[in-house]
Design a protein around this motif. Structure first.
Motif, PDB file in Angstrom:
ATOM      1  N   UNK A   1      11.580   3.286  -6.325  1.00 36.24           N
ATOM      2  CA  UNK A   1      10.904   2.491  -5.880  1.00 36.24           C
ATOM      3  C   UNK A   1      10.175   2.111  -3.885  1.00 36.24           C
ATOM      4  N   UNK A   2      10.885   1.754  -3.373  1.00 40.13           N
ATOM      5  CA  UNK A   2      10.660   2.628  -1.758  1.00 40.13           C
ATOM      6  C   UNK A   2      11.752   3.335  -1.289  1.00 40.13           C
ATOM      7  N   UNK A   3      11.618   4.128  -1.030  1.00 41.85           N
ATOM      8  CA  UNK A   3      12.934   5.321  -0.867  1.00 41.85           C
ATOM      9  C   UNK A   3      12.626   5.034   0.870  1.00 41.85           C
TER      10      UNK A   3
ATOM     11  N   UNK B   1      17.054  13.153   5.678  1.00 39.68           N
ATOM     12  CA  UNK B   1      16.302  13.839   4.319  1.00 39.68           C
ATOM     13  C   UNK B   1      15.444  14.895   4.641  1.00 39.68           C
ATOM     14  N   UNK B   2      13.924  14.624   5.651  1.00 36.41           N
ATOM     15  CA  UNK B   2      12.688  15.200   5.905  1.00 36.41           C
ATOM     16  C   UNK B   2      13.683  16.406   6.195  1.00 36.41           C
ATOM     17  N   UNK B   3      14.186  16.282   8.005  1.00 32.18           N
ATOM     18  CA  UNK B   3      14.742  17.731   8.933  1.00 32.18           C
ATOM     19  C   UNK B   3      15.982  18.668   7.749  1.00 32.18           C
ATOM     20  N   UNK B   4      16.056  17.644   6.524  1.00 31.56           N
ATOM     21  CA  UNK B   4      17.627  18.272   6.015  1.00 31.56           C
ATOM     22  C   UNK B   4      18.285  18.798   6.986  1.00 31.56           C
TER      23      UNK B   4
ATOM     24  N   UNK C   1       0.891  -1.205   0.018  1.00 34.12           N
ATOM     25  CA  UNK C   1       0.003  -0.164  -0.031  1.00 34.12           C
ATOM     26  C   UNK C   1       0.888   1.244  -0.032  1.00 34.12           C
ATOM     27  N   UNK C   2       0.339   2.651  -0.622  1.00 37.12           N
ATOM     28  CA  UNK C   2       1.230   3.159  -0.411  1.00 37.12           C
ATOM     29  C   UNK C   2       1.223   3.980   1.000  1.00 37.12           C
ATOM     30  N   UNK C   3       0.063   3.979   1.730  1.00 40.12           N
ATOM     31  CA  UNK C   3       0.332   4.808   2.690  1.00 40.12           C
ATOM     32  C   UNK C   3       1.602   4.025   3.881  1.00 40.12           C
ATOM     33  N   UNK C   4       2.040   1.857   3.327  1.00 39.50           N
ATOM     34  CA  UNK C   4       2.952   1.981   4.300  1.00 39.50           C
ATOM     35  C   UNK C   4       4.044   2.562   3.624  1.00 39.50           C
ATOM     36  N   UNK C   5       4.387   2.420   2.547  1.00 36.67           N
ATOM     37  CA  UNK C   5       5.686   3.292   2.156  1.00 36.67           C
ATOM     38  C   UNK C   5       5.823   4.994   2.783  1.00 36.67           C
ATOM     39  N   UNK C   6       4.843   5.294   2.890  1.00 34.26           N
ATOM     40  CA  UNK C   6       5.519   6.562   3.143  1.00 34.26           C
ATOM     41  C   UNK C   6       4.932   7.126   4.735  1.00 34.26           C
ATOM     42  N   UNK C   7       4.361   5.804   5.061  1.00 35.75           N
ATOM     43  CA  UNK C   7       4.007   6.246   6.316  1.00 35.75           C
ATOM     44  C   UNK C   7       4.760   6.782   7.121  1.00 35.75           C
ATOM     45  N   UNK C   8       5.928   6.943   7.350  1.00 36.39           N
ATOM     46  CA  UNK C   8       7.905   7.339   7.659  1.00 36.39           C
ATOM     47  C   UNK C   8       7.057   9.142   7.753  1.00 36.39           C
ATOM     48  N   UNK C   9       6.782  10.068   8.747  1.00 32.58           N
ATOM     49  CA  UNK C   9       6.547  11.414   8.324  1.00 32.58           C
ATOM     50  C   UNK C   9       7.897  11.564   9.532  1.00 32.58           C
ATOM     51  N   UNK C  10       8.791  10.923  10.064  1.00 33.07           N
ATOM     52  CA  UNK C  10       9.793  11.358  10.511  1.00 33.07           C
ATOM     53  C   UNK C  10      11.459  10.979   9.584  1.00 33.07           C
ATOM     54  N   UNK C  11      12.385  11.268  10.414  1.00 31.41           N
ATOM     55  CA  UNK C  11      13.610  10.533   9.643  1.00 31.41           C
ATOM     56  C   UNK C  11      14.055   9.583  10.928  1.00 31.41           C
ATOM     57  N   UNK C  12      14.911   7.707  10.345  1.00 31.11           N
ATOM     58  CA  UNK C  12      14.329   6.594  10.308  1.00 31.11           C
ATOM     59  C   UNK C  12      15.559   7.431  12.494  1.00 31.11           C
TER      60      UNK C  12
END
Ligand code: FMN
Length: 329
Positions: free
Chosen positions: A190-192, A216-219, A100-111
């Motif tokens: 594919x799945x960043x 990358x999210x917080x840059x 599911x795309x949600x599974x791929x996009x769900x990460x809102x914060x950097x790991x």
């Protein structure tokens, strides 16, 4: 390259990783002993409304194998490729199996976040790629760079600047900053969410030596080790001088267990292609800025994490070295 060249010619490449391997290989008359398709990339004509397709997940999972036969030396890659095929009429359509795309996009914060680590913002102005082509769709310099780029074979002793490193990271990981210049702000991967980035810095002005996690999210760069790793990098890169002389070495990593749980053994294909895609963006930006860059695939997998402090769950899949090219006297 296809991604950027697509922007220049009004074609949008759609990356497809989940396909019936046997059928595609047959269609292409491939000799299966020698070759197999690894990606399918339809080019959608952006000038035709009906071809402006929505962005969708590009991967499908394959089965996961846990009982391996004895595989003779030299046959592992072919075996792995065949073992990760998706069979025609297989159960890939089954509801539980689709990613599911949600599974791929769900990460809102950097790991990774390390509460008390030093953090350096990488926010910067986007690279200015200059004039657009006559048809006005994307910068001409992008095409010129694709055509002229070469991997650097030796680095000089000169440092990079922090601004240069920031610019390279911005182009590679923040494609949304390049929409105004006609480039694709959301290119397909594919799945960043499975790929992380670590950078060993040994010669960047205004940036302390050490190993950093790139968020990358917080840059921002988050420092995890404090030392000059040049000697260790030389060793880790199998004694290649590129590893020692580079001023910054970028490591793309993936949590293999998580990747296989999500995408089956086929994840191994996706991870390497995504890392290669990021590596190529680094490569093109570096060449455009007059810097030196080379990929490195030969390194000691079993030692790289411990030496640099990269978390044990992360397997390094691809390295990109950066520096200034040594010019012949
Ligand atoms: C996945 C990958 C791994 C590579 N590994 C190494 C390496 O370990 N050592 C090296 O000197 N160059 C390495 N290179 C650079 C290649 O030698 C170079 O890309 C190739 O010779 C083609 O030249 P070009 O990049 O100038 O077109 C690697 C390139 C890629 C794409």
């Amino acid at each position: 390259n296809i991604e950027l060249a697509g922007a220049l010619s009004d074609y949008r490449p759609h990356l497809i990783g989940g396909f019936a391997d046997e059928n595609v290989n047959e269609l292409l008359y491939l000799d299966l002993e020698q070759e197999g398709a690894i990606a399918v990339i339809p080019l959608a004509d952006q000038l035709k409304v009906e071809q402006n397709l929505p962005i969708a997940p590009t991967v499908l999972p394959s089965p996961t194998e846990v009982n391996y036969p004895d595989i003779p030396d030299g046959e592992l890659l072919g075996y792995l490729h065949r073992a990760t095929e998706i069979k025609q009429g297989g159960d890939w359509k089954a509801k539980d199996n689709t990613v599911k795309s949600t599974e791929i996009d769900q990460q809102l914060e950097d790991k990774y976040n390390f509460p008390f680590c030093d953090k350096v913002s990488t926010a910067t102005n986007p690279i200015d790629w200059g004039e657009l082509t006559k048809s006005g769709n994307a910068p001409k310099a992008c095409l010129d760079t694709i055509l002229k780029r070469r991997s650097t074979r030796a680095y000089s002793a000169a440092n990079l600047t922090l601004e240069e490193l920031k610019a390279l990271l911005d182009f590679t990981y923040q494609p949304q900053h390049y929409i105004e210049q006609g480039l694709d702000g959301t290119p397909d991967y594919f799945d960043l969410s499975l790929i992380e980035t670590f950078i060993a810095v040994s010669g960047v002005n205004d940036l302390e030596e050490g190993c950093y996690y790139y968020a990358p999210k917080a840059q921002e760069l988050r420092q995890i080790r404090f030392k000059n790793f040049r000697k260790e990098l030389h060793f880790l890169c199998l004694g290649q001088d590129l590893g020692r002389d580079a001023r910054a070495v970028v490591f793309h990593t993936a949590d293999l267990q998580k990747a296989v749980a999500r995408l089956g053994d086929r994840a191994y294909r996706y991870l390497h292609m995504d890392a290669g895609h990021l590596g190529q963006r680094l490569n093109l930006a570096a060449i455009y800025l007059g810097l030196g860059v080379s990929g490195i695939g030969g390194f000691f997998d079993d030692q790289v994490n411990e030496v640099l402090g990269i978390p044990v769950d992360e397997a390094v899949v691809y390295i990109t070295t950066l520096g200034r090219p040594r010019t012949r006297l």
